[in-house]
Design an enzyme around this catalytic site. Structure first.
Site, PDB file in Angstrom:
ATOM      1  N   ASP A  27       0.778  -1.255   0.000  1.00  0.00           N
ATOM      2  CA  ASP A  27       0.000   0.000   0.000  1.00  0.00           C
ATOM      3  C   ASP A  27       0.807   1.303   0.000  1.00  0.00           C
ATOM      4  OD1 ASP A  27      -1.561  -2.113   0.805  1.00  0.00           O
ATOM      5  OD2 ASP A  27      -2.240  -1.182   2.648  1.00  0.00           O
ATOM      6  N   GLU A 208     -10.556  -2.359   4.656  1.00  0.00           N
ATOM      7  CA  GLU A 208      -9.200  -1.844   4.874  1.00  0.00           C
ATOM      8  C   GLU A 208      -9.064  -0.458   4.253  1.00  0.00           C
ATOM      9  OE1 GLU A 208      -6.489  -5.815   4.768  1.00  0.00           O
ATOM     10  OE2 GLU A 208      -7.065  -5.129   2.796  1.00  0.00           O
TER      11      GLU A 208
END
Ligand code: FRU
Length: 495
Positions: A27, A208
């Site tokens: 990420d 998430e």
């Protein structure tokens, strides 16, 4: 092209997409603009090519495509790994961490295993600060700023400043819902509300990487704006092989500083990208005039199995997000940032006789390692077109025109090193339906990926696909499988 392409050819670094210097990356984290620099932190396992103890890698850019690697910003310690999170500029020193001056404040999740079993862990929210433009970081002595709640998945703090209430807001992913916390000073957080137990898309995977921002609705004469809540839906490890893997949904609505109200509670799923490789997207904090975002160009379904050459993982190109009033209501759309256009130069494309009838048409062979393309076309009703953007792994866009709408699908085929990339996504995959007769397709092909934005009259589809492409082999081919198509314009740029 037959047989498996050579691995070296598939693992060349992309030219405009950010990749880590070495090791594993997932990420984007802590995206923030400060003092003329865009900061990109990222989930990083520097010593290995698979996910592991998470650090925050760090790079900066002034133009959104030349990235300078900087030393690792955050490293795991006895509190655990440094999971995803965000960063803001504390411009008025409200945190008291900068002796009245300003500085950068980062929020991340400390992830600690309980015992030896990776399935048992605890997550709490931590803060780190920097007074030298992100070059060095101090973990806050008062950590955790939010303690573990007694359930497992509690992570990925995204902090924003909420002008209207004059307070800071944190969106946090908790199991399969979002919690909002508020604070006056960036340090002392109070739970304000929860959202999503009974809305949006729920699989067995955790929610998430939330994001929250307000945007004007473009073209609205009375200055309307809406709030957007973005939520990643994590991988469901027990799900079917041909499931979507990890993907990104969003909600449009209102946010009063404490509570998010969804304008479309009956809409089960608004996808931010219809492709396979757009996850954990985050928008930059503190950019004055636009909402820029970067996503991880990958999917948890196979991220650990893609070709590698000492590094693994890439980010998408930076995109600008905007709200458009479509015939389906207000939707989140994207555009490629103009900075990138300055990094390529035009190629000559031979003129075409219109309309194109059944048969294959090679539109161009740019012979470049990086191609930006744009194509406007008008298919006759009942036509089926296939646009191929390169060789190697085949990435195809399939358009089926109706009277006043066009169905859009895509197909990805070929090898990824020793495995086939299409094993998870067999066949053609529907992306959606566009309105109007004319379709405009904009794309970037770089080593390893194709990013497409496809526009109808008011609607847009974004399709991002990791591709493991052979450099230089990006012929643009339009196959008219039935019917005919009027080509209105095409432009190609190379870099
Ligand atoms: C999303 C994610 C986050 C987590 C991070 C760990 O891709 O699972 O929820 O913080 O990756 O690397």
């Amino acid at each position: 092209m037959t047989g498996a392409p050579p691995l070296e050819a598939l693992t060349q670094r992309p030219l405009r997409h950010f990749t880590p210097p070495q090791g594993w990356m997932n990420d984007p984290n802590g995206l923030v603009y400060h003092d003329g620099e865009y900061h990109l932190f990222y989930q990083y396992h520097p010593d290995n090519l698979v996910w592991g103890p998470m650090h925050w890698g760090h790079a900066v850019s002034r133009d959104l495509y030349h990235w300078q690697h900087l030393p690792i910003a955050l490293t795991p310690d006895e509190d655990g790994m440094c999971f995803s999170g965000s960063a803001v500029v504390d411009g008025h020193g409200v945190s008291g961490l900068f002796d009245g001056g300003e500085g950068l404040v980062a929020f991340y999740t400390a992830h600690r295993f309980i015992g030896d079993d990776e399935a048992h862990y605890e997550q709490e929210q931590h803060l780190a600060w920097s007074r030298d433009n992100g070059r060095s970081w101090h973990k806050y002595v008062g950590n955790p700023i939010i303690a573990a709640p007694g359930f497992r998945d509690f992570r990925d703090p995204k902090v924003i400043y909420h002008e209207q209430s004059g307070r800071w807001v944190m969106a946090l992913a908790c199991g399969q819902h979002i919690r909002f916390y508020t604070a006056d000073n960036l340090l002392d957080w109070q739970l304000a509300s929860e959202f999503g137990h009974d809305q949006g898309c729920h699989t067995n995977g955790p929610w998430e990487c939330p994001d929250l921002f307000e945007l004007p609705v473009e073209g609205s004469s009375h200055g309307a704006s809406r709030w957007v809540l973005v939520v990643g839906v994590g991988i469901d490890h027990d799900g079917p092989q041909d499931s979507m893997g990890s993907f990104t949904q969003y909600f449009i609505g209102h946010f009063d500083g404490e509570r998010f109200h969804n304008d479309n509670p009956d809409e089960p799923l608004l996808l931010m990208d219809q492709g396979r490789d757009f996850y954990a997207v985050q928008s930059f904090s503190d950019v004055p005039d636009r909402r820029l975002a970067i996503a991880w160009l990958n999917n948890w379904q196979y991220a650990g199995h893609t070709p590698e050459a000492g590094w693994r993982g890439a980010m998408t190109l930076p995109r600008e997000l905007y709200l458009a009033a479509t015939d389906h209501g207000i939707r989140l759309h994207q555009r490629f940032v103009p900075e990138l256009a300055r990094s390529v130069s035009p190629l000559e494309v031979a003129p075409f006789d219109a309309p194109l009838k059944e048969g294959h048409h090679l539109l161009a062979t740019p012979g470049a390692d990086l191609v930006r393309g744009a194509l406007t076309l008008e298919p006759a009703a009942g036509s089926r077109l296939v646009l191929s953007l390169q060789q190697g792994t085949q990435q195809q866009l399939i358009l089926c025109a109706g009277d006043d709408t066009t169905e859009v699908a895509y197909r990805r085929e070929g090898h990824s090193g020793v495995t086939r990339v299409d094993q998870h996504f067999p066949g053609e995959r529907r992306a959606g339906e566009l309105d109007g007769r004319q379709i405009r397709i904009q794309w970037w092909v770089d080593h390893g990926s194709v990013e497409m934005l496809i526009h109808g009259r008011t609607r847009q589809l974004s399709i991002t696909l990791a591709g493991f492409l052979l450099p230089h082999r990006y012929p643009v081919t339009l196959s008219v499988q039935s019917g005919s198509v009027h080509l209105i314009d095409i432009s190609l740029d190379a870099g």
